[in-house]
Design an enzyme around this catalytic site. Structure first.
Site, PDB file in Angstrom:
ATOM      1  N   ARG A  34       0.824  -1.213   0.000  1.00 35.00           N
ATOM      2  CA  ARG A  34       0.000   0.000   0.000  1.00 35.00           C
ATOM      3  C   ARG A  34       0.860   1.267   0.000  1.00 35.00           C
ATOM      4  NH1 ARG A  34      -4.683  -2.035   4.190  1.00 35.00           N
ATOM      5  NH2 ARG A  34      -6.117  -2.795   2.602  1.00 35.00           N
ATOM      6  N   LYS A 199     -14.586 -15.510   7.357  1.00 40.68           N
ATOM      7  CA  LYS A 199     -15.986 -15.652   7.762  1.00 40.68           C
ATOM      8  C   LYS A 199     -17.006 -15.429   6.645  1.00 40.68           C
ATOM      9  CE  LYS A 199     -16.792 -13.736  11.936  1.00 40.68           C
ATOM     10  NZ  LYS A 199     -16.722 -12.533  12.789  1.00 40.68           N
ATOM     11  N   GLY A 348      -7.227  -7.204   1.400  1.00 37.27           N
ATOM     12  CA  GLY A 348      -5.890  -6.971   1.927  1.00 37.27           C
ATOM     13  C   GLY A 348      -5.091  -8.255   2.056  1.00 37.27           C
ATOM     14  N   GLY A 372     -12.434  -4.034   1.840  1.00 41.76           N
ATOM     15  CA  GLY A 372     -13.791  -3.700   2.267  1.00 41.76           C
ATOM     16  C   GLY A 372     -14.474  -2.760   1.291  1.00 41.76           C
TER      17      GLY A 372
HETATM   18  P1  ADP Z   1      -9.187 -10.517   2.546  1.00 39.17           P
HETATM   19  O1  ADP Z   1      -8.424  -9.579   3.465  1.00 39.17           O
HETATM   20  O2  ADP Z   1      -8.401 -10.884   1.347  1.00 39.17           O
HETATM   21  O3  ADP Z   1     -10.555  -9.993   2.242  1.00 39.17           O
HETATM   22  P2  ADP Z   1     -10.146 -12.060   4.768  1.00 39.17           P
HETATM   23  O4  ADP Z   1      -9.755 -10.962   5.693  1.00 39.17           O
HETATM   24  O5  ADP Z   1     -11.594 -12.302   4.557  1.00 39.17           O
HETATM   25  O6  ADP Z   1      -9.407 -11.874   3.344  1.00 39.17           O
HETATM   26  O7  ADP Z   1      -9.560 -13.434   5.298  1.00 39.17           O
HETATM   27  C1  ADP Z   1      -8.195 -13.673   5.411  1.00 39.17           C
HETATM   28  C2  ADP Z   1      -7.918 -14.643   6.503  1.00 39.17           C
HETATM   29  O8  ADP Z   1      -8.680 -15.825   6.368  1.00 39.17           O
HETATM   30  C3  ADP Z   1      -6.473 -15.058   6.504  1.00 39.17           C
HETATM   31  O9  ADP Z   1      -5.836 -14.513   7.621  1.00 39.17           O
HETATM   32  C4  ADP Z   1      -6.535 -16.580   6.535  1.00 39.17           C
HETATM   33  O10 ADP Z   1      -5.612 -17.146   7.456  1.00 39.17           O
HETATM   34  C5  ADP Z   1      -7.955 -16.852   6.981  1.00 39.17           C
HETATM   35  N1  ADP Z   1      -8.413 -18.178   6.569  1.00 39.17           N
HETATM   36  C6  ADP Z   1      -8.422 -18.683   5.331  1.00 39.17           C
HETATM   37  N2  ADP Z   1      -8.843 -19.965   5.329  1.00 39.17           N
HETATM   38  C7  ADP Z   1      -9.101 -20.277   6.618  1.00 39.17           C
HETATM   39  C8  ADP Z   1      -9.547 -21.471   7.267  1.00 39.17           C
HETATM   40  N3  ADP Z   1      -9.808 -22.577   6.584  1.00 39.17           N
HETATM   41  N4  ADP Z   1      -9.706 -21.442   8.606  1.00 39.17           N
HETATM   42  C9  ADP Z   1      -9.433 -20.308   9.280  1.00 39.17           C
HETATM   43  N5  ADP Z   1      -9.015 -19.163   8.733  1.00 39.17           N
HETATM   44  C10 ADP Z   1      -8.841 -19.145   7.410  1.00 39.17           C
HETATM   45 MG    MG Z   2      -8.575  -9.241   5.613  1.00 35.22          MG
END
Ligand code: ADP
Ligand code: MG
Length: 391
Positions: A34, A199, A348, A372
């Site tokens: 970033r 989630k 992110g 987001g």
């Molecule tokens: P982004 O920032 O790309 O939108 P998120 O913040 O939604 O992604 O999610 C990222 C996190 O999800 C990572 O830290 C990763 O470790 C976690 N994650 C991915 N798969 C799993 C899993 N099977 N169980 C628990 N956490 C997970």
């Molecule tokens: Mg994230």
């Protein structure tokens, strides 16, 4: 929306809102994506002889100064990347910020301390935010918002300050909005979306909004287990959101959702834990799924083949731990290898994964700096930081 390069900036003070919210460990920036993305606007302004005051936030301090959230490591990295001195003010609108801004010369850069050290930045109360925005606006003649990652926030440095100064959008905001538009209007088909992350509840709104528009929706990451459970499978001790089961079941009825067929199941959330690939409908009760398995990577790659438009948000597994990074790597490779497709990475952690796994950022059409914000844009929401730039 006016573009920043339409402004006459020589000799004028420009308040730049940048997104410098980077991960920091032991006082050092661990992923400077970033910061690097924010450099072109700042460089262009200083080269045109502007006096630049950068405003940014880092993490979520509780509305008061907290050394753990100081922008000091960011200032250092920004200075290196810019190749010019960056003076970090010790406060946001206090005496040090005021004197730093006052002493600015043409081509000089001041970075104000973490804007979230001021509770008013994120206040719900319009008057409270407004009073703080007055103080920020008093520093400058012009305002440029380049912090796409924050445009979905009705915060003083994103929204209110733009109402108080002649304003424009920075190149990052312009680029993001253009790419998102291509995902929303006259999208080239097949359009495949890949979602992961932790989630379901975080992303349920975007799933609802995108499902009618896409040809296929591939779901991995922690959120796939609520969908697998909704299909009637046991998911052991994997991430599960019971409250979302009904909604997931209904979404599965669309017939467009593709779920993993195998997962890497571990005895604990740890790199050292015993782990093995198991079928997605046979996760043992004492195991948690921490990544999608190799058959799923193949299935997802097949579902992606021939796509003309791809939006990917959220890692397929806990990529931060090496044993659970292969699903994310495989899917990232599959997306990066598509020929002639518009490929957009949002989020992110997804962007960090692309860099951490060495996939090559240039192999995607666009890597969004704002997770987001891009999700809310795709949901069809009005983003305060964008609408304020439009008038
Ligand atoms: P982004 O920032 O790309 O939108 P998120 O913040 O939604 O992604 O999610 C990222 C996190 O999800 C990572 O830290 C990763 O470790 C976690 N994650 C991915 N798969 C799993 C899993 N099977 N169980 C628990 N956490 C997970
Ligand atoms: Mg994230």
């Amino acid at each position: 929306m006016r573009n920043a390069d339409e402004l006459v900036v020589k000799g004028r003070t420009v308040l730049v809102r940048s997104d410098l919210n980077v991960p920091i460990q032991d006082g050092a920036v661990t992923d400077d994506g970033r910061i690097r993305a924010s450099v072109p606007l700042i460089r262009s302004l200083v080269e045109q002889g502007a006096k630049v005051v950068v405003v940014a936030h880092l993490g979520r301090p509780k509305g008061r100064p907290d050394p753990a959230y100081s922008l000091a490591p960011v200032a250092q990295r920004l200075e290196q990347l810019l190749g010019r001195p960056v003076r970090l003010a010790r406060d946001v609108v206090g005496p040090d910020a005021r004197s730093s801004v006052k002493e600015l010369r043409e081509g000089g850069v001041v970075l104000l301390e973490n804007v979230r050290f001021e509770a008013a930045e994120t206040a719900k109360d319009d008057a409270e935010r407004g009073a703080f925005a007055d103080q920020l606006a008093a520093f400058a003649d012009l305002y440029v918002d380049d912090a796409f990652g924050a445009v979905h926030r009705k915060h003083a440095s994103v929204y209110d300050v733009a109402q108080r100064l002649e304003h424009a959008a920075g190149p990052l905001v312009v680029a993001e909005v253009e790419v998102l538009h291509r995902l929303e209007v006259d999208t080239e088909r097949p359009y495949v979306v890949v979602l992961g992350g932790s989630k379901v509840s975080d992303k349920i709104n975007v799933i609802e909004a995108l499902l009618p528009k896409v040809d296929r929706l591939l779901i991995g990451g922690g959120m796939c287990f609520t969908f697998l459970k909704a299909q009637g499978h046991d998911v052991g001790s994997s991430l599960l959101e019971e409250g979302m089961l009904e909604q997931c079941r209904r979404l599965l009825g669309s017939g467009k959702i593709v779920l993993p067929v195998d997962v890497v199941a571990a005895t604990a959330f740890s790199a050292d834990a015993e782990h093995a690939v198991v079928d997605a409908d046979r996760i043992p009760p004492d195991r948690m799924g921490l990544d999608i398995g190799p058959k799923s990577v193949e299935l997802f790659a097949t579902a992606l083949a021939g796509a003309r438009t791809v939006f990917w948000n959220g890692p397929m597994g806990v990529f931060e731990l090496a044993p659970y990074a292969e699903g994310t790597r495989g899917v990232a490779e599959a997306v990066a290898s598509l020929k002639g497709a518009l490929t957009v990475v949002g989020g992110g952690d997804s962007a960090a994964a692309v860099r951490a796994l060495g996939i090559g950022e240039d192999r995607f059409t666009h890597i969004s700096t704002g997770g987001g914000a891009s999700l809310e844009h795709l949901e069809g929401k009005t983003l305060p930081g964008l609408s304020v730039l439009e008038d």
